[in-house]
Design a protein around this motif. Structure first.
Motif, short mmCIF file in Angstrom:
data_model
loop_
_atom_site.label_atom_id
_atom_site.label_comp_id
_atom_site.label_asym_id
_atom_site.label_seq_id
_atom_site.Cartn_x
_atom_site.Cartn_y
_atom_site.Cartn_z
N PRO A 100 30.78 -36.91 -3.46
CA PRO A 100 30.69 -35.76 -4.37
C PRO A 100 30.70 -34.44 -3.62
CG PRO A 100 28.52 -36.72 -4.04
CD PRO A 100 29.49 -37.60 -3.29
N GLU A 101 31.11 -33.41 -4.30
CA GLU A 101 31.06 -32.06 -3.75
C GLU A 101 30.64 -31.10 -4.85
OE1 GLU A 101 33.91 -28.64 -1.69
OE2 GLU A 101 34.71 -30.65 -2.10
N ILE A 102 29.65 -30.28 -4.54
CA ILE A 102 29.17 -29.28 -5.49
C ILE A 102 30.02 -28.03 -5.34
CG2 ILE A 102 27.21 -27.85 -6.19
CD1 ILE A 102 25.39 -30.00 -5.02
N LYS A 103 30.43 -27.45 -6.45
CA LYS A 103 31.25 -26.25 -6.43
C LYS A 103 30.55 -25.11 -7.20
CE LYS A 103 35.25 -26.37 -5.40
NZ LYS A 103 35.98 -26.06 -4.15
N ASN A 104 30.80 -23.89 -6.74
CA ASN A 104 30.44 -22.66 -7.45
C ASN A 104 28.97 -22.27 -7.41
OD1 ASN A 104 33.15 -22.55 -8.14
ND2 ASN A 104 32.84 -23.47 -10.14
N LEU A 105 28.19 -22.85 -6.50
CA LEU A 105 26.83 -22.34 -6.30
C LEU A 105 26.92 -20.97 -5.63
CD1 LEU A 105 24.51 -25.24 -5.03
CD2 LEU A 105 24.25 -23.92 -7.11
N LYS A 106 26.13 -20.02 -6.06
CA LYS A 106 26.09 -18.73 -5.40
C LYS A 106 25.37 -18.84 -4.05
CE LYS A 106 26.19 -15.99 -9.66
NZ LYS A 106 25.47 -15.00 -10.49
N ASN A 107 24.41 -19.76 -3.98
CA ASN A 107 23.72 -20.00 -2.72
C ASN A 107 24.61 -20.89 -1.85
OD1 ASN A 107 22.04 -20.81 -0.61
ND2 ASN A 107 20.23 -21.06 -1.91
N LYS A 108 25.49 -20.28 -1.07
CA LYS A 108 26.47 -21.02 -0.30
C LYS A 108 25.82 -21.86 0.81
CE LYS A 108 29.87 -19.85 -2.73
NZ LYS A 108 30.45 -20.89 -3.62
N LYS A 109 24.70 -21.42 1.31
CA LYS A 109 24.00 -22.18 2.34
C LYS A 109 23.52 -23.52 1.77
CE LYS A 109 20.33 -21.82 5.81
NZ LYS A 109 19.27 -20.96 6.38
N ASN A 115 26.77 -30.51 0.52
CA ASN A 115 28.10 -31.11 0.65
C ASN A 115 28.30 -31.75 2.02
OD1 ASN A 115 28.78 -30.37 -1.96
ND2 ASN A 115 29.76 -28.46 -1.33
N LYS A 116 27.78 -31.11 3.05
CA LYS A 116 27.86 -31.67 4.40
C LYS A 116 27.09 -32.99 4.47
CE LYS A 116 26.96 -30.65 9.27
NZ LYS A 116 26.40 -29.66 10.24
N LYS A 117 25.91 -33.00 3.86
CA LYS A 117 25.10 -34.22 3.83
C LYS A 117 25.83 -35.35 3.13
CE LYS A 117 21.71 -34.62 0.88
NZ LYS A 117 20.40 -34.55 0.18
N TYR A 118 26.42 -35.07 1.97
CA TYR A 118 27.13 -36.09 1.21
C TYR A 118 28.30 -36.66 2.02
CZ TYR A 118 24.68 -33.93 -2.76
OH TYR A 118 23.75 -33.42 -3.61
N LEU A 119 29.04 -35.77 2.66
CA LEU A 119 30.21 -36.20 3.42
C LEU A 119 29.81 -37.03 4.64
CD1 LEU A 119 33.27 -36.09 3.72
CD2 LEU A 119 33.02 -33.97 5.00
N GLY A 164 22.76 -38.03 -9.26
CA GLY A 164 22.34 -39.31 -8.72
C GLY A 164 23.45 -39.92 -7.89
N ARG A 165 23.17 -40.26 -6.64
CA ARG A 165 24.17 -40.88 -5.77
C ARG A 165 23.73 -42.32 -5.47
NH1 ARG A 165 23.69 -38.70 -1.01
NH2 ARG A 165 21.76 -37.60 -1.51
N TYR A 166 24.67 -43.25 -5.61
CA TYR A 166 24.31 -44.65 -5.43
C TYR A 166 25.13 -45.31 -4.33
CZ TYR A 166 28.50 -45.49 -8.28
OH TYR A 166 29.78 -45.50 -8.77
N VAL A 167 24.53 -46.34 -3.72
CA VAL A 167 25.21 -47.18 -2.73
C VAL A 167 24.96 -48.62 -3.11
CG1 VAL A 167 25.41 -47.83 -0.29
CG2 VAL A 167 24.83 -45.47 -0.91
N VAL A 168 26.03 -49.38 -3.31
CA VAL A 168 25.93 -50.80 -3.62
C VAL A 168 26.55 -51.59 -2.48
CG1 VAL A 168 26.50 -52.65 -5.24
CG2 VAL A 168 26.08 -50.33 -6.10
#
Length: 297
Positions: A100-109, A115-119, A164-168
């Motif tokens: 997943p990637e989150i888009k359009n947050l004003k808090n870019k940090k 997004n870095k964590k997810y990737l 929610g992020r899942y791993v099976v």
């Protein structure tokens, strides 16, 4: 207001059109040439033309719409897309890892950090899976193994985005883990479980309520629910098996009704057939330990 609208218009004009769009549009044009009695296509210059083509293609091609879900529109809000997908598919090994990637947050940090964590998490899972495949093949072992990751939007309203992020993992039997991130879209911050409460007493308060829910559910044999908690009249558990208490950073999210939901991974508090247990915590049960009712009502 006029300056903000003009800024949005300029940003929209500068949207990069993905290469895949050219291919789809070209295909659509070729198909249109083969159709009889087709109304001539009138081209509009600049970004307006791209917008018309984009809308037409997306509305008639759902698969393509998914791949281009990250193209922002005027007035776009915080949203979630699939940025990277790792796949393996052969006779014995299957992998499908959606990042997943989150888009359009004003808090870019915050946006970049999540997004870095997810990737990185999915990249590591993919690399570890490839390593396991190599070791099995080198050892001459036969069997089937799979991994599947993805995400669910649990809540998305004006105030809250809960992901929610899942791993099976599948190798003979399967195991499922869930992790959640809940974001205050207005304040542009990540909400943690401890941040909702005055002190650590929430651990015991929530644990007590969950155990009550577990026991009540088990008192209905027709429902077939089993949890690893002892209670009068119930089956005694083996030592070390009983669910003691939640963690301070227990998996949680805030649902669309502004209720706290506590989540456990498969096998954490119940047999595997129970899946991923979740418990909605009544606000009355935790009212005295909440910092406020800003999120939980």
């Amino acid at each position: 207001m006029g300056r903000e609208l003009e800024k949005m218009r300029e940003e929209y004009k500068n949207i990069p059109i993905p290469d895949e769009l050219d291919l789809v549009v070209d295909k659509a044009i070729k198909q249109s040439r083969n159709r009889k009695k087709r109304t001539p296509l009138k081209w509009i210059g600049g970004s307006a033309a791209a917008a018309v083509i984009f809308c037409s293609v997306v509305l008639t091609n759902s698969a393509f719409a998914l791949t281009l879900s990250d193209v922002p529109i005027v007035g776009s809000l915080v949203k979630l897309i699939t940025s990277v997908e790792y796949t393996i598919n052969d006779d014995h090994f299957q992998a499908d890892l959606k990042t997943p990637e989150i888009k359009n947050l004003k808090n870019k940090k915050l946006e970049e950090g999540l997004n870095k964590k997810y990737l990185e998490e999915n990249k590591k899972l993919y690399e570890d899976f490839q390593k396991d495949i190599k070791e099995m093949k080198e050892a001459g072992m036969e069997g089937h193994m799979g991994i599947d990751t993805g995400y669910e939007v649990k809540t998305d309203n004006k105030k809250i985005l809960s992901i929610g992020r899942y791993v099976v993992n599948t190798a003979g039997s399967s195991s499922t883990t869930f992790t959640f991130d809940t974001i205050d879209k207005q304040k542009q911050l990540l909400i943690t479980l401890p941040s909702l409460f005055k002190d650590d007493s929430y651990v015991d308060v929530i644990t007590a309520n969950i155990k009550e829910q577990m026991i009540e559910q088990m008192k209905k044999p027709e429902d077939g629910k089993i949890y690893w908690v002892n209670y009068p009249g119930g089956q005694k558990l083996m030592p070390g098996m009983e669910f003691k208490k939640i963690k301070k950073d227990q998996n949680f999210y805030i649902n669309a009704d502004n209720k706290l939901v506590i989540s456990f991974n498969k096998y954490d508090v119940a047999p595997g057939y129970m899946g991923v247990p979740e418990f909605i915590i009544p606000t009355d049960a935790i009212q005295d330990v909440l910092v406020s009712n800003e999120y939980i009502k």
